[in-house]
Write a protein that holds these residues in place. Sequence first.
Motif, PDB file in Angstrom:
ATOM      1  N   GLU A   1       0.838  -1.198   0.000  1.00  0.00           N
ATOM      2  CA  GLU A   1       0.000   0.000   0.000  1.00  0.00           C
ATOM      3  C   GLU A   1       0.876   1.252   0.000  1.00  0.00           C
ATOM      4  O   GLU A   1       1.922   1.276   0.628  1.00  0.00           O
ATOM      5  CB  GLU A   1      -0.879  -0.007   1.252  1.00  0.00           C
ATOM      6  CG  GLU A   1      -1.882   1.102   1.322  1.00  0.00           C
ATOM      7  CD  GLU A   1      -2.777   0.961   2.551  1.00  0.00           C
ATOM      8  OE1 GLU A   1      -3.930   1.387   2.452  1.00  0.00           O
ATOM      9  OE2 GLU A   1      -2.318   0.454   3.589  1.00  0.00           O
ATOM     10  N   THR A   2       0.444   2.254  -0.734  1.00  0.00           N
ATOM     11  CA  THR A   2       1.079   3.572  -0.665  1.00  0.00           C
ATOM     12  C   THR A   2      -0.031   4.585  -0.392  1.00  0.00           C
ATOM     13  O   THR A   2      -1.139   4.456  -0.911  1.00  0.00           O
ATOM     14  CB  THR A   2       1.795   3.948  -1.976  1.00  0.00           C
ATOM     15  OG1 THR A   2       0.855   3.959  -3.038  1.00  0.00           O
ATOM     16  CG2 THR A   2       2.931   2.996  -2.285  1.00  0.00           C
ATOM     17  N   ASN A   3       0.251   5.519   0.457  1.00  0.00           N
ATOM     18  CA  ASN A   3      -0.731   6.548   0.799  1.00  0.00           C
ATOM     19  C   ASN A   3      -0.109   7.930   0.685  1.00  0.00           C
ATOM     20  O   ASN A   3       1.061   8.128   1.023  1.00  0.00           O
ATOM     21  CB  ASN A   3      -1.243   6.367   2.234  1.00  0.00           C
ATOM     22  CG  ASN A   3      -2.126   5.170   2.378  1.00  0.00           C
ATOM     23  OD1 ASN A   3      -3.064   5.005   1.612  1.00  0.00           O
ATOM     24  ND2 ASN A   3      -1.824   4.316   3.347  1.00  0.00           N
ATOM     25  N   ARG A   4      -0.922   8.852   0.239  1.00  0.00           N
ATOM     26  CA  ARG A   4      -0.545  10.260   0.166  1.00  0.00           C
ATOM     27  C   ARG A   4      -1.727  11.037   0.722  1.00  0.00           C
ATOM     28  O   ARG A   4      -2.858  10.812   0.316  1.00  0.00           O
ATOM     29  CB  ARG A   4      -0.293  10.668  -1.280  1.00  0.00           C
ATOM     30  CG  ARG A   4      -0.003  12.128  -1.453  1.00  0.00           C
ATOM     31  CD  ARG A   4      -0.006  12.491  -2.955  1.00  0.00           C
ATOM     32  NE  ARG A   4       0.257  13.885  -3.160  1.00  0.00           N
ATOM     33  CZ  ARG A   4      -0.658  14.851  -3.143  1.00  0.00           C
ATOM     34  NH1 ARG A   4      -1.921  14.564  -2.934  1.00  0.00           N
ATOM     35  NH2 ARG A   4      -0.330  16.107  -3.329  1.00  0.00           N
ATOM     36  N   TRP A   5      -1.466  11.902   1.671  1.00  0.00           N
ATOM     37  CA  TRP A   5      -2.553  12.731   2.176  1.00  0.00           C
ATOM     38  C   TRP A   5      -2.025  14.104   2.542  1.00  0.00           C
ATOM     39  O   TRP A   5      -0.844  14.305   2.750  1.00  0.00           O
ATOM     40  CB  TRP A   5      -3.279  12.084   3.349  1.00  0.00           C
ATOM     41  CG  TRP A   5      -2.483  11.996   4.599  1.00  0.00           C
ATOM     42  CD1 TRP A   5      -2.440  12.893   5.615  1.00  0.00           C
ATOM     43  CD2 TRP A   5      -1.603  10.946   4.987  1.00  0.00           C
ATOM     44  NE1 TRP A   5      -1.595  12.481   6.607  1.00  0.00           N
ATOM     45  CE2 TRP A   5      -1.064  11.275   6.237  1.00  0.00           C
ATOM     46  CE3 TRP A   5      -1.205   9.748   4.396  1.00  0.00           C
ATOM     47  CZ2 TRP A   5      -0.158  10.460   6.906  1.00  0.00           C
ATOM     48  CZ3 TRP A   5      -0.308   8.949   5.064  1.00  0.00           C
ATOM     49  CH2 TRP A   5       0.195   9.304   6.297  1.00  0.00           C
TER      50      TRP A   5
ATOM     51  N   VAL B   1       7.708   4.249  -5.854  1.00  0.00           N
ATOM     52  CA  VAL B   1       7.189   2.877  -5.842  1.00  0.00           C
ATOM     53  C   VAL B   1       5.674   2.884  -5.953  1.00  0.00           C
ATOM     54  O   VAL B   1       5.022   3.873  -5.643  1.00  0.00           O
ATOM     55  CB  VAL B   1       7.601   2.113  -4.569  1.00  0.00           C
ATOM     56  CG1 VAL B   1       9.090   1.905  -4.511  1.00  0.00           C
ATOM     57  CG2 VAL B   1       7.108   2.823  -3.332  1.00  0.00           C
ATOM     58  N   ASN B   2       5.145   1.759  -6.379  1.00  0.00           N
ATOM     59  CA  ASN B   2       3.704   1.549  -6.476  1.00  0.00           C
ATOM     60  C   ASN B   2       3.363   0.230  -5.803  1.00  0.00           C
ATOM     61  O   ASN B   2       4.232  -0.609  -5.566  1.00  0.00           O
ATOM     62  CB  ASN B   2       3.258   1.505  -7.941  1.00  0.00           C
ATOM     63  CG  ASN B   2       3.509   2.822  -8.634  1.00  0.00           C
ATOM     64  OD1 ASN B   2       3.040   3.864  -8.189  1.00  0.00           O
ATOM     65  ND2 ASN B   2       4.271   2.786  -9.721  1.00  0.00           N
ATOM     66  N   LYS B   3       2.078   0.045  -5.557  1.00  0.00           N
ATOM     67  CA  LYS B   3       1.601  -1.204  -4.971  1.00  0.00           C
ATOM     68  C   LYS B   3       2.045  -2.379  -5.856  1.00  0.00           C
ATOM     69  O   LYS B   3       1.947  -2.312  -7.075  1.00  0.00           O
ATOM     70  CB  LYS B   3       0.076  -1.170  -4.857  1.00  0.00           C
ATOM     71  CG  LYS B   3      -0.506  -2.352  -4.148  1.00  0.00           C
ATOM     72  CD  LYS B   3      -2.002  -2.187  -3.977  1.00  0.00           C
ATOM     73  CE  LYS B   3      -2.570  -3.416  -3.296  1.00  0.00           C
ATOM     74  NZ  LYS B   3      -4.000  -3.269  -3.045  1.00  0.00           N
ATOM     75  N   GLY B   4       2.590  -3.402  -5.214  1.00  0.00           N
ATOM     76  CA  GLY B   4       3.047  -4.586  -5.940  1.00  0.00           C
ATOM     77  C   GLY B   4       4.529  -4.567  -6.286  1.00  0.00           C
ATOM     78  O   GLY B   4       5.097  -5.595  -6.645  1.00  0.00           O
ATOM     79  N   ASP B   5       5.171  -3.390  -6.185  1.00  0.00           N
ATOM     80  CA  ASP B   5       6.608  -3.296  -6.488  1.00  0.00           C
ATOM     81  C   ASP B   5       7.437  -3.990  -5.411  1.00  0.00           C
ATOM     82  O   ASP B   5       7.043  -4.065  -4.248  1.00  0.00           O
ATOM     83  CB  ASP B   5       7.058  -1.838  -6.570  1.00  0.00           C
ATOM     84  CG  ASP B   5       6.561  -1.120  -7.809  1.00  0.00           C
ATOM     85  OD1 ASP B   5       6.014  -1.801  -8.705  1.00  0.00           O
ATOM     86  OD2 ASP B   5       6.719   0.115  -7.870  1.00  0.00           O
ATOM     87  N   ALA B   6       8.596  -4.478  -5.818  1.00  0.00           N
ATOM     88  CA  ALA B   6       9.559  -5.041  -4.872  1.00  0.00           C
ATOM     89  C   ALA B   6      10.518  -3.928  -4.461  1.00  0.00           C
ATOM     90  O   ALA B   6      10.949  -3.132  -5.293  1.00  0.00           O
ATOM     91  CB  ALA B   6      10.329  -6.186  -5.507  1.00  0.00           C
TER      92      ALA B   6
END
Length: 160
Positions: free
Chosen positions: A42-46, A87-92
Amino acid sequence: RMAGAALAFILGLAVAIPRTMDYLDANDMLAHGIATNAVVIETNRWVREGTKGRQFVDYTLAYEFADKTGAQFQNSVSYTPSGFTPVNKGDAIRIVYSPQHPENNERREHYERLASIETLAIDVLMVMGSVFALALFLTFLVKRKLRAKAAVELYLNESL
């Protein structure tokens, strides 16, 4: 002047010691930690509101990995996109974890940045500059108070 210099030195140590500990801990983790791949889950930006209507963008990155025994761990860390590879979701991603305490882990880039001599030098220069500026300001305040006190004493002496 000696009191100002002593205060500046003490304040400098108070700021520099934690940063030096971060540097040493990061070097220790890079030297003795176990590097492995983790998968970004998961990546989050707020955006959060700061004082005076300012807005700040915060980022977190959650990942999971298995230690050398196969036990699964997850971690969520704050980061600044400019300081890390995007990075994105699923990246190593490469992480480093403590062999004794796998829950103690972070992105390898994080430890490399903390352990960099350039980062330490910049921090030391910033601390030195801040301490010097604080010492000058405190000296200014002390001198102003002493001048005001001397002016009052002079006025009282002349009045008598």
